[in-house]
Write a protein that holds these residues in place. Structure first.
Motif: not given
Ligand code: B1M
Length: 210
Positions: A107, A179, A197
């Motif tokens: 995004l 995040a 974001d």
């Molecule tokens: Co994962 N996951 N996940 N996951 N996952 C989280 C991040 C988690 C918070 C869920 C939870 O427990 N509540 C948690 C992390 C806990 C922590 O570290 N504190 C977690 C976990 C634990 C894991 C696994 C370890 C789970 C497991 O296997 N046991 C595993 C790790 C895999 C790995 O990476 N090695 C895993 C796997 C996965 C899926 C594969 C199932 C899938 C990813 C699919 C994919 O990305 N293709 C997934 C998802 C989808 C999530 C959640 C549900 C959603 C993330 C997301 O896409 N959000 C997430 C929970 C959550 O965040 N609420 C979670 C929507 C997206 C638009 O937001 O990415 O925050 P976000 O990006 C925002 C801002 O952050 C910012 O702008 C974006 C748009 O506004 N931003 C930037 C992001 N990057 C930026 C860079 C910038 C500037 C802004 O500059 C360069």
């Protein structure tokens, strides 16, 4: 009035076909593409996150939601990424080593591109060495690192340290996000800026290159 709630619901239940249909219908009805992303698609993922955390949703379901969201983004992307805008600067962006989350990074990349910058998306699980390689190859003005895990965000510092060791730190601005990342963390590791974001990421690029 656009039914963002219904679109969010289709993202939550991982129904890519429904998402495509609803996004297409909204665009035809003249709804702003960015509102569709922010209120409908991200709105859905904002529900998925807490459900995943609380154990109400599991990895396969979250992946379905992610795919459904990507299907919507694909339709909208050409509408907001204006290829005719001359590049205002180059940005290399990737998700750090050990981290496979790419929805937010994609995004951000899309929004930066639509802001007139050329973007080289190096993908996910990018080690410090790979970031350095990309800086040497593409000579960007900015590198952007995304991390979604508290464990992998630490790899951002390793990349910054390696940039310093390789004598490249002065050539690029470093932007971080994801995040678990905060402004304080960005300062601590020596990044130039943090964006909470995608819209703020574009603002930060503008600020860096003003
Ligand atoms: Co994962 N996951 N996940 N996951 N996952 C989280 C991040 C988690 C918070 C869920 C939870 O427990 N509540 C948690 C992390 C806990 C922590 O570290 N504190 C977690 C976990 C634990 C894991 C696994 C370890 C789970 C497991 O296997 N046991 C595993 C790790 C895999 C790995 O990476 N090695 C895993 C796997 C996965 C899926 C594969 C199932 C899938 C990813 C699919 C994919 O990305 N293709 C997934 C998802 C989808 C999530 C959640 C549900 C959603 C993330 C997301 O896409 N959000 C997430 C929970 C959550 O965040 N609420 C979670 C929507 C997206 C638009 O937001 O990415 O925050 P976000 O990006 C925002 C801002 O952050 C910012 O702008 C974006 C748009 O506004 N931003 C930037 C992001 N990057 C930026 C860079 C910038 C500037 C802004 O500059 C360069």
């Amino acid at each position: 009035m656009a039914d963002f709630e219904s679109l969010s619901q289709s993202v939550i239940s991982g129904k890519a076909t429904q998402v495509k249909e609803k996004v297409t219908a909204m665009l035809e009805a003249g709804v702003n593409p960015l509102d569709i992303i922010n209120e409908g698609l991200i709105g859905g993922m904002n529900v998925v996150g807490p459900r995943f955390k609380s154990g109400e949703m599991f990895v396969p379901e979250v992946l379905m939601s992610a795919k459904a969201m990507a299907a919507g983004i694909e339709i909208i992307k050409p509408l907001i990424a204006d290829q005719d805008i001359p590049s205002a600067g180059k940005v290399v962006i990737g998700t750090v080593k050990g981290d496979l989350h790419d929805i937010g990074k994609n995004l951000v990349a899309m929004m930066i591109e639509s802001g007139g910058y050329s973007v080289v998306d190096v993908g996910v699980d990018i080690s410090p060495e790979k970031f350095i390689e990309a800086v040497r190859e593409h000579k960007p003005s900015i590198i952007g690192m995304s991390a979604l895990l508290t464990t992998t965000m630490l790899n951002m510092k390793d990349t910054i340290d390696l940039l310093k060791e390789e004598g490249l730190r002065d050539q690029v601005k470093v932007m971080v996000g994801g995040a678990p990342v905060s402004k304080d963390f960005a300062n601590e590791i020596g990044a130039d800026g943090f964006a909470p974001d995608a819209a703020s990421a574009v603002e930060l690029c503008k600020k860096f290159l003003a």
